[in-house]
Design an enzyme around this catalytic site. Structure first.
Site, short mmCIF file in Angstrom:
data_model
loop_
_atom_site.label_atom_id
_atom_site.label_comp_id
_atom_site.label_asym_id
_atom_site.label_seq_id
_atom_site.Cartn_x
_atom_site.Cartn_y
_atom_site.Cartn_z
N LEU A 37 1.03 -0.96 -0.25
CA LEU A 37 -0.50 0.21 -0.07
C LEU A 37 1.03 1.28 -0.31
O LEU A 37 0.26 2.60 0.50
CB LEU A 37 -0.80 0.18 1.25
CG LEU A 37 -2.42 -0.60 1.32
CD1 LEU A 37 -3.09 -1.09 2.11
CD2 LEU A 37 -2.97 -0.44 -0.42
N TYR A 147 16.66 5.62 -10.66
CA TYR A 147 15.24 4.92 -10.68
C TYR A 147 15.13 3.98 -11.89
O TYR A 147 15.52 2.19 -11.60
CB TYR A 147 13.99 5.95 -10.93
CG TYR A 147 12.77 5.19 -11.61
CD1 TYR A 147 12.16 4.39 -10.89
CD2 TYR A 147 12.67 5.25 -12.84
CE1 TYR A 147 11.04 3.60 -11.51
CE2 TYR A 147 11.84 4.14 -13.47
CZ TYR A 147 10.93 3.54 -12.94
OH TYR A 147 9.91 3.31 -13.89
#
Ligand code: UDP
Length: 334
Positions: A37, A147
């Site tokens: 989550l 990233y």
């Protein structure tokens, strides 16, 4: 033992993951979601709340043990969990390497112990850097920021697990994913969320550069289909580019949403154009994009209310959010 084929979707409460779950349930799979989550949200799968074939485990992939019961009897693993925002990766490389590389290795180990039939990895076209276009899978690799590096290393880990342990792995290299449920909260990035909230607030769109830069936007349900095709094929050990093969400019996006524009300085390290060469996936997996850009944007506009609680970005807040990016990505930095 279930009568239905079992699939694990990591990151199944996220943007692409939740569309993967939709497709798998529609195709008669029983689905186990593993999600912490952090980027995802329960509302993304709320429409399946009463579906007995869906099980959601709120676990961090970094905490998975090799003998995790969630992987028992599983046929396919779709690994979509990870940290997806590009800009903040320059500020926080440790978190990206931890989740996107080490976390991937946790999922690979659990997949190996369960002898799954296919592991499909969500790779990022950012691995190609400022690439020649259209970009093929054999283009040189040049990650420009943490990233991109983390996503590339996660992919390499997958292929390593195939080589050493014989785990069948394919990788789907996603260009610019867009569609309903694209992130509505959190940090700066992902042009659709930024523009939709600006539209709702009657504020100008913050266009970076002159807006002529283009992206190979690919609609999320088409991406989900490419993942399933990569699982069901006998081919293993391959990367497949997934894009529409038809780049669209940011100015075109502005035209489709409609509104005033505010121009911001161009960001160093950003490609002027991303454009997937999709010959490999169309010929080998018989996949092709089905949703055109106008249709895709219309589907999102129909649900624009979902972005009502999204953060509203303006020149000042974007300047603050991209400060470190400009510091490290400028050509004269070293
Ligand atoms: N973009 C923009 N304004 C914004 C955010 C993004 O014009 O406020 C542009 C950005 O320069 C890029 C495109 O939208 O050309 C897509 O950006 P995004 O961050 O969504 O994806 P990226 O291609 O950087 O992975």
């Amino acid at each position: 033992m279930s009568r239905y084929p079992l699939a694990v979707v990591t990151g199944g409460l996220g943007f692409i993951g939740s569309h993967m779950v939709d497709l798998l349930l529609e195709k008669g799979y029983e689905v186990r979601v593993i999600d912490n989550l952090s980027g995802g949200h329960e509302r993304n799968l709320a429409h399946h709340a009463s579906n007995k074939h869906l099980n959601i485990e709120k676990t961090d992939i970094c905490d998975l043990e090799p003998n995790s019961s969630a992987f028992k009897g599983v046929k396919y693993v779709f690994h979509l969990a990870g940290i997806g925002d590009i800009v903040p990766s320059i500020d926080n490389p440790l978190a990206y390497m931890h989740t996107n590389v080490q976390g991937t290795i946790r999922v690979l180990e659990a997949s190996r112990f369960a002898s799954v039939q296919k592991f499909v990895y969500a790779a990022s076209s950012s691995c190609y850097g400022l690439a020649a276009t259209p970009t093929r899978e054999d283009h040189p690799i040049e990650p420009m920021y943490p990233y991109a590096l983390s996503k590339y290393q996660g992919e390499q880990a997958g292929f390593h697990w195939q080589k050493v342990y014989g785990l069948p792995v394919n990788s789907i290299c996603i260009f610019n994913a867009y569609g309903t449920r694209v992130r509505t909260t959190g940090v700066y990035g992902a042009v659709f969320g930024v523009f939709f909230k600006q539209k709702l607030a009657n504020k100008p769109f913050t266009v970076v550069g002159d807006g002529t830069q283009s992206r190979d936007f690919i609609y999320v349900s088409d991406i989900a289909k490419s993942f399933l095709a990569a699982a069901e094929t006998d081919i293993t050990g391959e990367r497949f580019n997934v894009g529409a093969g038809n780049p669209q400019s940011i100015n075109r996006l502005v035209e489709l949403i409609g509104g005033e524009v505010l121009y911001l300085p161009k960001r160093p390290g950003e490609p002027d154009c991303t454009w997937a060469d999709i010959e490999k996936i169309t010929s080998k997996l018989n996949w092709k994009p089905t949703i055109g850009f106008e249709d895709g944007v219309s589907k999102m506009i129909a649900e624009i209310d979902n972005w009502r609680d999204a953060p509203l970005w303006d020149t000042e807040s974007i300047k603050t959010a991209t400060k470190t990016w400009f510091q490290f990505m400028s050509p004269e930095k070293h």
